[in-house]
Design an enzyme around this catalytic site. Structure first.
Site, PDB file in Angstrom:
ATOM      1  N   HIS A 114       6.216   9.945  15.491  1.00  0.00           N
ATOM      2  CA  HIS A 114       6.065  11.110  14.608  1.00  0.00           C
ATOM      3  C   HIS A 114       4.599  11.339  14.845  1.00  0.00           C
ATOM      4  O   HIS A 114       3.832  11.598  13.980  1.00  0.00           O
ATOM      5  CB  HIS A 114       6.294  10.660  13.222  1.00  0.00           C
ATOM      6  CG  HIS A 114       6.197  12.065  12.209  1.00  0.00           C
ATOM      7  ND1 HIS A 114       7.164  12.193  11.327  1.00  0.00           N
ATOM      8  CD2 HIS A 114       5.697  13.202  12.474  1.00  0.00           C
ATOM      9  CE1 HIS A 114       7.014  13.332  10.817  1.00  0.00           C
ATOM     10  NE2 HIS A 114       6.250  13.955  11.358  1.00  0.00           N
ATOM     11  N   ARG A 174      12.612  16.862  12.286  1.00  0.00           N
ATOM     12  CA  ARG A 174      12.418  15.739  11.256  1.00  0.00           C
ATOM     13  C   ARG A 174      13.803  14.841  11.411  1.00  0.00           C
ATOM     14  O   ARG A 174      14.649  15.163  12.226  1.00  0.00           O
ATOM     15  CB  ARG A 174      12.816  16.477   9.965  1.00  0.00           C
ATOM     16  CG  ARG A 174      11.422  17.017   9.284  1.00  0.00           C
ATOM     17  CD  ARG A 174      10.500  16.050   8.560  1.00  0.00           C
ATOM     18  NE  ARG A 174       9.345  16.512   8.070  1.00  0.00           N
ATOM     19  CZ  ARG A 174       8.166  17.057   8.714  1.00  0.00           C
ATOM     20  NH1 ARG A 174       8.135  16.576   9.826  1.00  0.00           N
ATOM     21  NH2 ARG A 174       7.298  17.384   8.207  1.00  0.00           N
TER      22      ARG A 174
HETATM   23  P1  NDP Z   1       8.708  27.546  10.766  1.00  0.00           P
HETATM   24  O1  NDP Z   1       8.927  27.841   9.375  1.00  0.00           O
HETATM   25  O2  NDP Z   1       7.361  28.682  11.417  1.00  0.00           O
HETATM   26  O3  NDP Z   1       9.738  28.012  11.442  1.00  0.00           O
HETATM   27  C1  NDP Z   1      11.287  27.484  11.123  1.00  0.00           C
HETATM   28  C2  NDP Z   1      12.122  27.952  12.004  1.00  0.00           C
HETATM   29  O4  NDP Z   1      13.507  27.321  11.641  1.00  0.00           O
HETATM   30  C3  NDP Z   1      12.476  29.529  11.893  1.00  0.00           C
HETATM   31  O5  NDP Z   1      12.760  30.061  13.072  1.00  0.00           O
HETATM   32  C4  NDP Z   1      13.598  29.549  10.940  1.00  0.00           C
HETATM   33  O6  NDP Z   1      14.554  30.635  11.184  1.00  0.00           O
HETATM   34  C5  NDP Z   1      14.457  28.055  11.667  1.00  0.00           C
HETATM   35  N1  NDP Z   1      15.257  27.784  10.558  1.00  0.00           N
HETATM   36  C6  NDP Z   1      15.121  27.269   9.577  1.00  0.00           C
HETATM   37  N2  NDP Z   1      16.208  26.898   8.733  1.00  0.00           N
HETATM   38  C7  NDP Z   1      17.404  27.389   9.661  1.00  0.00           C
HETATM   39  C8  NDP Z   1      18.810  27.044   9.734  1.00  0.00           C
HETATM   40  N3  NDP Z   1      19.429  26.441   8.592  1.00  0.00           N
HETATM   41  N4  NDP Z   1      19.402  27.488  10.970  1.00  0.00           N
HETATM   42  C9  NDP Z   1      18.696  27.972  11.819  1.00  0.00           C
HETATM   43  N5  NDP Z   1      17.370  28.130  11.914  1.00  0.00           N
HETATM   44  C10 NDP Z   1      16.769  27.611  10.868  1.00  0.00           C
HETATM   45  O7  NDP Z   1       8.072  26.282  10.977  1.00  0.00           O
HETATM   46  P2  NDP Z   1       7.092  25.629  12.143  1.00  0.00           P
HETATM   47  O8  NDP Z   1       7.563  26.131  13.457  1.00  0.00           O
HETATM   48  O9  NDP Z   1       5.760  25.715  11.704  1.00  0.00           O
HETATM   49  O10 NDP Z   1       7.309  24.075  11.962  1.00  0.00           O
HETATM   50  C11 NDP Z   1       8.826  23.578  12.062  1.00  0.00           C
HETATM   51  C12 NDP Z   1       9.105  22.267  11.678  1.00  0.00           C
HETATM   52  O11 NDP Z   1       8.477  21.340  12.562  1.00  0.00           O
HETATM   53  C13 NDP Z   1       8.512  21.852  10.515  1.00  0.00           C
HETATM   54  O12 NDP Z   1       9.219  22.135   9.402  1.00  0.00           O
HETATM   55  C14 NDP Z   1       8.447  20.363  10.828  1.00  0.00           C
HETATM   56  O13 NDP Z   1       9.577  19.797  10.142  1.00  0.00           O
HETATM   57  C15 NDP Z   1       8.305  20.138  12.287  1.00  0.00           C
HETATM   58  N6  NDP Z   1       6.763  19.381  12.582  1.00  0.00           N
HETATM   59  C16 NDP Z   1       6.910  18.429  13.125  1.00  0.00           C
HETATM   60  C17 NDP Z   1       5.858  17.858  13.624  1.00  0.00           C
HETATM   61  C18 NDP Z   1       5.848  16.369  14.179  1.00  0.00           C
HETATM   62  O14 NDP Z   1       4.562  15.903  14.441  1.00  0.00           O
HETATM   63  N7  NDP Z   1       6.932  15.960  14.690  1.00  0.00           N
HETATM   64  C19 NDP Z   1       4.412  18.410  13.403  1.00  0.00           C
HETATM   65  C20 NDP Z   1       4.529  19.888  13.078  1.00  0.00           C
HETATM   66  C21 NDP Z   1       5.867  20.235  12.493  1.00  0.00           C
HETATM   67  P3  NDP Z   1      14.082  32.007  10.641  1.00  0.00           P
HETATM   68  O15 NDP Z   1      13.118  32.304  11.697  1.00  0.00           O
HETATM   69  O16 NDP Z   1      15.242  32.770  10.695  1.00  0.00           O
HETATM   70  O17 NDP Z   1      13.091  31.779   9.363  1.00  0.00           O
HETATM   71  C1  OXD Z   2       4.202  18.237   9.888  1.00  0.00           C
HETATM   72  C2  OXD Z   2       4.217  16.752  10.459  1.00  0.00           C
HETATM   73  O1  OXD Z   2       4.923  18.890   9.545  1.00  0.00           O
HETATM   74  O2  OXD Z   2       3.153  16.358  10.569  1.00  0.00           O
HETATM   75  O3  OXD Z   2       3.402  18.981  10.099  1.00  0.00           O
HETATM   76  O4  OXD Z   2       5.387  16.509  10.640  1.00  0.00           O
END
Ligand code: NDP
Ligand code: OXD
Length: 310
Positions: free
Chosen positions: A273, A225
């Site tokens: 994005h 993000r």
């Molecule tokens: P998940 O919820 O499966 O994974 C999130 C990961 O981030 C977990 O490993 C979590 O740790 C870690 N995390 C969260 N907070 C912290 C922190 N404070 N410190 C360290 N690690 C942290 O999410 P997804 O993999 O499904 O998606 C991740 C992100 O990708 C989404 O939230 C979105 O913002 C972004 N995204 C962007 C897209 C784009 O088109 N650019 C499309 C899809 C997603 P833990 O394993 O310990 O819980």
């Molecule tokens: C998502 C995105 O979070 O599109 O899936 O950014």
């Protein structure tokens, strides 16, 4: 039984068809269609106007996010209370994100920006090209997308490490967690990929302290993000050479303002994005499977933790 849909793309009819294919008796309505708001039990939404879910739909059972991230929902201080928020977890969104990560890791690994520059100046110069086991790639965020990206990067042979909030154990990946594990993770990362969610804890995490913890000349790829990144600090790190390049899919302000310094920066690659997007033909099946679980009295899969923010 009605589902209300809101997206900022123009794929409403495709989504409607795919949802109906998976559950013919589901009544699907677009956000702006008039109808009985009290019949709405499910919302499948991206960036709904603040306060509207609570104000309009009194009988909501679940809010499905159209994206994997739920920050666009949790920003609303007036969400309906007690209604679970379900993250978008679907194989084609994950596949798209993994494609993006692998594409840009390979691009930096194989020095494509430098080769393109040489071509522009008609320079024939063989650059050193180590193979993947000698390239250290680190991913911040080891969730659904981070772990799928590792699967492919690992098959290519990269030296992998990862950083998450809680401890993880992933084959062929050196795992670090928490603030205490961050500096050791950064010190061994030549290509840093950020796949974190945006939360109170991760706000501005990609800043000068993190960049200075990386080896000189590291690369940054952020597809998490925009709020994760300090954009001035990225520019300073590129200027000093601490960062050799940055590939950014997300920005603090989207669309990226036309006057932003990133647009013309020779070391910045911008994508709008679109690293990964939920595909209606695949994602609708996941949404409907979750609705069927709810109908059977089971909890839906992939409920976001509102307190943690993801
Ligand atoms: P998940 O919820 O499966 O994974 C999130 C990961 O981030 C977990 O490993 C979590 O740790 C870690 N995390 C969260 N907070 C912290 C922190 N404070 N410190 C360290 N690690 C942290 O999410 P997804 O993999 O499904 O998606 C991740 C992100 O990708 C989404 O939230 C979105 O913002 C972004 N995204 C962007 C897209 C784009 O088109 N650019 C499309 C899809 C997603 P833990 O394993 O310990 O819980
Ligand atoms: C998502 C995105 O979070 O599109 O899936 O950014």
């Amino acid at each position: 039984m009605t589902l209300i849909f809101k997206s900022d793309s123009d794929h409403w009819q495709d989504w409607q068809q795919s949802l109906k294919d998976a559950m013919p008796d589901l009544d699907c309505r677009n956000w702006d269609d008039t109808g009985d708001d009290d019949a709405v039990e499910y919302a499948l939404v991206w960036k709904p106007p603040l306060g509207e879910l609570r104000r309009r739909f009194r009988n909501l059972k679940v809010i499905f996010s159209l994206g994997a991230g739920v920050d666009h929902l949790l920003v609303d201080p007036d969400l309906p209370s007690g209604v679970p928020i379900v993250r978008m977890v679907e194989p084609e969104l994950t596949r798209g994100m993994t494609e993006y990560v692998v594409l840009h890791v390979l691009r930096y690994h194989r020095l494509v920006p430098a080769l393109e520059d040489q071509q522009k100046h008609h320079v024939w110069n063989v650059l050193p090209t180590p193979t993947a086991p000698k390239r250290r790639v680190g991913i911040m965020g080891l969730g659904v997308i981070g772990q799928d990206s590792f699967r492919v990067l690992s098959a290519l042979g990269f030296a992998l490490s990862g950083w998450s909030r809680t401890a993880k154990s992933i084959p062929d990946v050196t795992c670090y967690h928490g603030r205490d594990g961050l500096s050791a993770f950064l010190a061994e990362t030549e290509i840093l990929v950020c796949l974190l969610p945006y939360t109170a804890e991760t706000d501005n995490i990609l800043n000068r302290d993190v960049f200075s913890g990386l080896p000189q000349g590291a690369y940054l790829i952020n597809a998490g993000r925009g709020g994760l990144q300090d954009e001035d600090d990225i520019l300073v790190a590129l200027e000093s050479g601490q960062l050799a390049g940055a590939t950014l899919d997300v920005f603090r302000e989207e669309p990226l303002p036309v006057e932003h310094a990133f647009w013309d920066h020779p070391k910045v690659t911008i994508t709008p994005h679109n690293a990964g997007t939920a595909q209606h033909w695949s994602a609708a099946k996941e949404v409907i499977a979750n609705i069927r679980r709810i109908q059977k009295g089971q909890a839906p899969l992939h409920i976001a933790d509102s307190a943690a923010g993801y």
